[in-house]
Each structure stands twice: as structure tokens, then as C-alpha cells.
Design a protein around this motif. Sequence first.
Motif, mmCIF file in Angstrom:
data_model
loop_
_atom_site.group_PDB
_atom_site.id
_atom_site.type_symbol
_atom_site.label_atom_id
_atom_site.label_comp_id
_atom_site.label_asym_id
_atom_site.label_seq_id
_atom_site.Cartn_x
_atom_site.Cartn_y
_atom_site.Cartn_z
ATOM 1 N N GLN A 1 -85.506 37.786 134.851
ATOM 2 C CA GLN A 1 -84.993 36.559 134.234
ATOM 3 C C GLN A 1 -85.086 35.350 135.162
ATOM 4 N N GLY A 2 -86.266 35.112 135.690
ATOM 5 C CA GLY A 2 -86.498 33.936 136.507
ATOM 6 C C GLY A 2 -86.166 34.091 137.987
ATOM 7 N N LEU A 3 -85.616 35.208 138.391
ATOM 8 C CA LEU A 3 -85.330 35.439 139.805
ATOM 9 C C LEU A 3 -86.601 35.891 140.501
ATOM 10 N N ASP A 4 -86.947 35.221 141.579
ATOM 11 C CA ASP A 4 -88.144 35.572 142.336
ATOM 12 C C ASP A 4 -87.919 36.898 143.057
ATOM 13 N N ALA A 5 -88.710 37.916 142.716
ATOM 14 C CA ALA A 5 -88.523 39.261 143.264
ATOM 15 C C ALA A 5 -88.705 39.297 144.779
ATOM 16 N N GLN A 6 -89.679 38.565 145.282
ATOM 17 C CA GLN A 6 -89.920 38.555 146.722
ATOM 18 C C GLN A 6 -88.754 37.897 147.457
ATOM 19 N N ARG A 7 -88.239 36.826 146.903
ATOM 20 C CA ARG A 7 -87.073 36.157 147.502
ATOM 21 C C ARG A 7 -85.862 37.093 147.503
ATOM 22 N N PHE A 8 -85.647 37.817 146.393
ATOM 23 C CA PHE A 8 -84.558 38.785 146.319
ATOM 24 C C PHE A 8 -84.708 39.843 147.410
ATOM 25 N N PHE A 9 -85.937 40.353 147.577
ATOM 26 C CA PHE A 9 -86.173 41.400 148.576
ATOM 27 C C PHE A 9 -85.845 40.899 149.975
ATOM 28 N N ILE A 10 -86.356 39.739 150.341
ATOM 29 C CA ILE A 10 -86.201 39.226 151.707
ATOM 30 C C ILE A 10 -84.790 38.709 151.974
ATOM 31 N N HIS A 11 -84.268 37.893 151.075
ATOM 32 C CA HIS A 11 -83.008 37.202 151.348
ATOM 33 C C HIS A 11 -81.766 37.983 150.953
ATOM 34 N N HIS A 12 -81.910 38.998 150.146
ATOM 35 C CA HIS A 12 -80.731 39.755 149.736
ATOM 36 C C HIS A 12 -80.821 41.226 150.147
ATOM 37 N N LEU A 13 -81.779 41.927 149.609
ATOM 38 C CA LEU A 13 -81.877 43.369 149.837
ATOM 39 C C LEU A 13 -82.122 43.716 151.304
ATOM 40 N N LEU A 14 -83.123 43.110 151.905
ATOM 41 C CA LEU A 14 -83.485 43.417 153.280
ATOM 42 C C LEU A 14 -82.379 43.017 154.254
ATOM 43 N N LYS A 15 -81.842 41.813 154.100
ATOM 44 C CA LYS A 15 -80.789 41.345 155.006
ATOM 45 C C LYS A 15 -79.500 42.148 154.837
#
Length: 90
Positions: free
Chosen positions: A32-46
Motif C-alpha cells: 500500500q505505497g510503502l517502499d519495501a526497500q526503505r522498510f527493510f533498511i530503516h525498520h527491519l534491519l535496524k
Amino acid sequence: LHDRPFVRLDADAQDALLHALEGGRAMSPRWQGLDAQRFFIHHLLKTAAGFYYAHPRAWNEIGFGGPANPRGYVRLGFDSRDPWEAKEAR
């Protein structure tokens, strides 16, 4: 991408999905418009790295000597006390 929860995927599918997120190749209307790569780097990975390096045993890997407590941590086991700590009253 697989129409089932991440935890229900086998290890290879989980790994492939994480690589797709990392590379920005996970396209799904569920984002729904959330950038998957941004989610991975800025949320999941951190978040994962934060949980891992929050434990005193992992601090040596990054050369962190511990908090500004001169005594540091002696007992890392569950419900263990350092020698200078008082016992709880019963």
C-alpha cells in the motif's frame, strides 16, 4: 508475495523474500505505497541489529566495553546477582 505469513515459509523462501525486500524487488499491493526497500533498511534491519547488539555478550563484537558503570556486568545469567548487590528481602 506468497499469500501466507513469513513464518510459514521455508528457509529458502524466507531468504529470497528478504533479498527481494533489500533490493527493492518486492512488489505487492499489500505494501500500500510503502517502499519495501526503505522498510527493510530503516525498520527491519535496524530493529534486528538493535535487538542483537542490546545484549552484553554481543558488545565485544563491536568493541563496546559496556555502560558507564565502573563495575560492569559480572553475572549474565537469569536472576543472578553481582557480588556487591544486596539480596532481596523475603
